[in-house]
Design an enzyme around this catalytic site. Structure first.
Site, PDB file in Angstrom:
ATOM      1  CB  SER A 118     -64.601 -10.982 -44.780  1.00  0.00           C
ATOM      2  OG  SER A 118     -63.504 -11.781 -45.111  1.00  0.00           O
ATOM      3  CG  ASP A 139     -61.737 -14.776 -43.301  1.00  0.00           C
ATOM      4  OD1 ASP A 139     -62.061 -15.971 -43.214  1.00  0.00           O
ATOM      5  OD2 ASP A 139     -62.043 -14.069 -44.277  1.00  0.00           O
ATOM      6  CG  ASP A 152     -66.222 -14.905 -44.469  1.00  0.00           C
ATOM      7  OD1 ASP A 152     -65.002 -14.758 -44.257  1.00  0.00           O
ATOM      8  OD2 ASP A 152     -66.738 -14.715 -45.584  1.00  0.00           O
ATOM      9  CG  ASP A 202     -63.933 -16.069 -47.426  1.00  0.00           C
ATOM     10  OD1 ASP A 202     -63.182 -15.631 -46.523  1.00  0.00           O
ATOM     11  OD2 ASP A 202     -64.437 -15.334 -48.298  1.00  0.00           O
TER      12      ASP A 202
END
EC number: 5.4.2.10
Length: 465
Positions: free
Chosen positions: A115, A254, A256, A258
């Site tokens: 993340s 960020d 990833d 999400d």
């Protein structure tokens, strides 16, 4: 029976535990190929018990970190050793894996990512067949297998690894298709900070398809630079680019993708609390927000809470972590929830945070309002001064048992007594990093500054030493 002997994952290590966002740590130290292989095998064995159709595929995606290929391949080896067909889609956002597991009849999915963490870290998030993160009971069962250090049994019904990068485009289409004919972002100049990570895979394409003029920062996959001085945890490059380009708004993702944070045309931050407020207003006006209730977290700003209550709304606070937000949403029948950090969940769209979907929804909401994002921000709420500091505490047991530290508890009580209902204190152990997080919120900046520094010194003296 022949057995394939595997080194115990506990050798020289603390027991393996799922945190608030999967298993996360330094790649090559906590997260080794041996651990990923064992994890893949035992995830497969545990998931096999949950279905009457064990031949369903398992889907793996990853971010751009240098260690992601290694961990994805090792995880896939464990799953194929357990007899599963594995579809590896390659670079993609985490919500892509959640979407694909829920729409392709997969038995489960995994995302290799840490993340917002630095490039040297990595993590493995596991999803169930409905696209939500694996339930705690199944996590504990997997932990027990990992920490027992068992040998991995030899099977004759191996699975196979299939490279399926084209599946990422199914996710992209699902985000853009409902809006593409309307072209809601036509004429909108927007800056996207892709953080050298997963957002690179689809985000600029979607914004272009919806009519936006896109200026992209950090716009290729780079495992050495993912999240470094960029993205949702470092907004300065985005703020500067938005002002220089005279853009209407900007979005920072960020690693990833999400979660997402926004900035307005003046470079001011529009965080998850603001996004929840705008989205909540919209749903409220459409009579689509049951009980006018939003689920936020303990980190959400008091200014947001009081402004939402002034609109007749209710705000329920969950623990930090989108799975806890999701659980509270289910408990209260809520349609909307999220975190100040930019994880936004709307049950119209699925069960997890999705940075791309949130950014598209916010940009469309702004365009449809006839106002600018800056004007909407001005009309929303005034945040209380809020300070968040991280204190590194290497000793895991001290982090997890920080509430037993009496000097710290006395200082927290003193701070809360001093501020009364004009402020609040939150101290917690991070579920993703070796830190204790100290947050203080107060009506006046000097009071927030004072109690933050006092509490940070107390944590440093009694836990970090």
């Amino acid at each position: 029976m022949l057995v394939w002997r595997e080194e115990s994952t506990m050798t020289g290590q603390q027991p393996i535990r799922f945190g608030t966002d999967g298993i996360r740590g330094r790649a090559g130290e906590l997260l080794t190929p041996n651990l990923a292989l064992s994890l893949g095998y035992w995830v497969g064995e545990v998931l096999r018990q949950t279905t009457d159709a064990p031949q369903r595929p398992f889907i793996i995606g990853q971010d751009s970190r240098n260690s992601s290929d290694m961990l994805a391949t090792a995880l896939a080896a464990g799953l194929t050793a357990a007899g599963f067909e594995v579809w590896h889609v390659g670079l993609c956002p985490t919500p892509c894996i959640a979407y694909l597991t829920a729409t392709t009849e997969a038995i489960g999915g995994a995302m290799i990512s840490a993340s917002h963490n630095p490039p040297a870290d990595n993590g493995i998030k596991i999803f169930g067949s409905d696209g939500s993160k694996l339930c705690p009971d199944l996590q504990k069962e997997i932990e027990a297998h990992l920490n027992a250090g068992r040998s991995l049994p030899y099977r004759e019904d191996w699975g196979h690894l299939h490279h399926r990068p084209e599946l990422v485009q199914r996710y992209r289409h699902a985000v853009q298709a409902p809006l593409q004919d309307r072209q809601p972002l036509r004429g909108l100049r927007v800056v996207l900070d892709l953080a050298w990570g997963s957002a690179v895979a689809v985000t600029p394409t979607v914004f272009h398809a919806l009519g936006a003029e896109v200026i992209a920062l950090h716009d290729r996959a780079d495992g050495n630079r993912i999240n470094v001085n960029c993205g949702s945890t470092y907004l300065e490059p985005l703020q500067q680019a938005v002002r220089e380009a005279r853009a209407a708004m900007g979005f920072a993702f960020d690693g990833d993708a999400d979660r997402v944070l926004a900035v307005d045309s003046q470079g001011r931050v529009v965080d998850g609390d603001h996004i929840l407020y705008f989205w909540g207003q919209q749903l409220q006006s459409q009579a689509q927000l049951p009980k006018d209730l939003i689920v936020a977290t303990v980190m959400s700003n008091l200014g947001f809470e009081r402004a939402w209550q002034a609109r007749g709304g209710q705000l329920v606070r969950a623990a930090v972590g989108d799975q806890y937000v999701h659980a509270e949403m289910l408990r209260h029948g809520a349609m909307l929830g999220g975190e100040q950090s930019g994880h936004i969940l709307c049950r119209h769209y699925g069960v997890g945070g999705d940075g791309l979907l949130t950014a598209v929804h916010l940009a469309t909401l702004v365009q449809d309002s006839g106002l600018s994002l800056a004007q909407l921000r001005d009309q929303s709420f005034t945040p209380y001064p809020q300070i968040l500091r991280n204190v590194r505490v290497e000793d895991r047991q001290r982090r997890l048992r920080w509430q037993e530290c009496e000097p710290l508890q006395r200082m927290i009580a003193k701070a809360q007594l001093d501020m009364g209902d004009r402020g609040r204190v939150l101290v917690r152990a991070s579920g993703t990093e070796p830190v204790i997080r100290v947050m203080v919120e107060a009506e006046q900046q000097n009071i927030a500054d004072y109690w933050t520094e006092t509490l940070v010194q107390t944590v440093s003296a009694h836990l970090a030493a």
